[in-house]
Motif scaffolding. Structure first.
Motif: not given
Length: 129
Positions: A66-92
């Motif tokens: 269950a803890s790894v599931g919660l950590i997955t939520v946190l890390l995947s959300t961080i990764q999503y916004f990081s990739v989103r920013r990189a796509i917007d800046q064309d630096t992915y």
């Protein structure tokens, strides 16, 4: 030469954002699955006959999943916004770190579950004979 900002309505860029969102949603399904599996592991001793000895480790494994599931939520959300920013800046640039981290964690937990299941079944065989 100045770098031109990407157009907001570029079809390729839109596809990239949609793919990023699908990946994020897949990570969310994985997180929910991990948390659900943790609950199942936690409740597993309730399905054993009373005469079978209990290891007392299922609550720890359930909490861990269950803890790894919660950590997955946190890390995947961080990764999503990081990739989103990189796509917007064309630096992915794709990163292997998160894939290696979660693959290793799931392999480790899977090995622990297999060990626990076989330990319990071996104890049950000797206990019931």
């Amino acid at each position: 030469m100045s770098k031109k900002a990407p157009s907001k309505f570029n079809a390729s860029r839109i596809r990239d954002h949609l793919a990023n969102e699908r990946t994020y949603l897949a990570w969310m399904r994985t997180a929910v699955g991990l948390m659900g599996f943790g609950v199942v592991i936690l409740r597993l001793p309730n399905f054993q006959p009373p005469e079978v000895p209990r290891l007392g480790i299922s609550w720890k494994m359930g909490l861990l999943f269950a803890s790894v599931g919660l950590i997955t939520v946190l890390l995947s959300t961080i990764q999503y916004f990081s990739v989103r920013r990189a796509i917007d800046q064309d630096t992915y640039e794709p990163s292997d770190k998160i894939i290696i981290l979660f693959s290793g964690a799931i392999a480790l937990f899977g090995g622990a579950i297999i060990y626990i299941v076989f330990s319990i079944s071996q104890r049950n065989i000797f206990f019931l004979q």
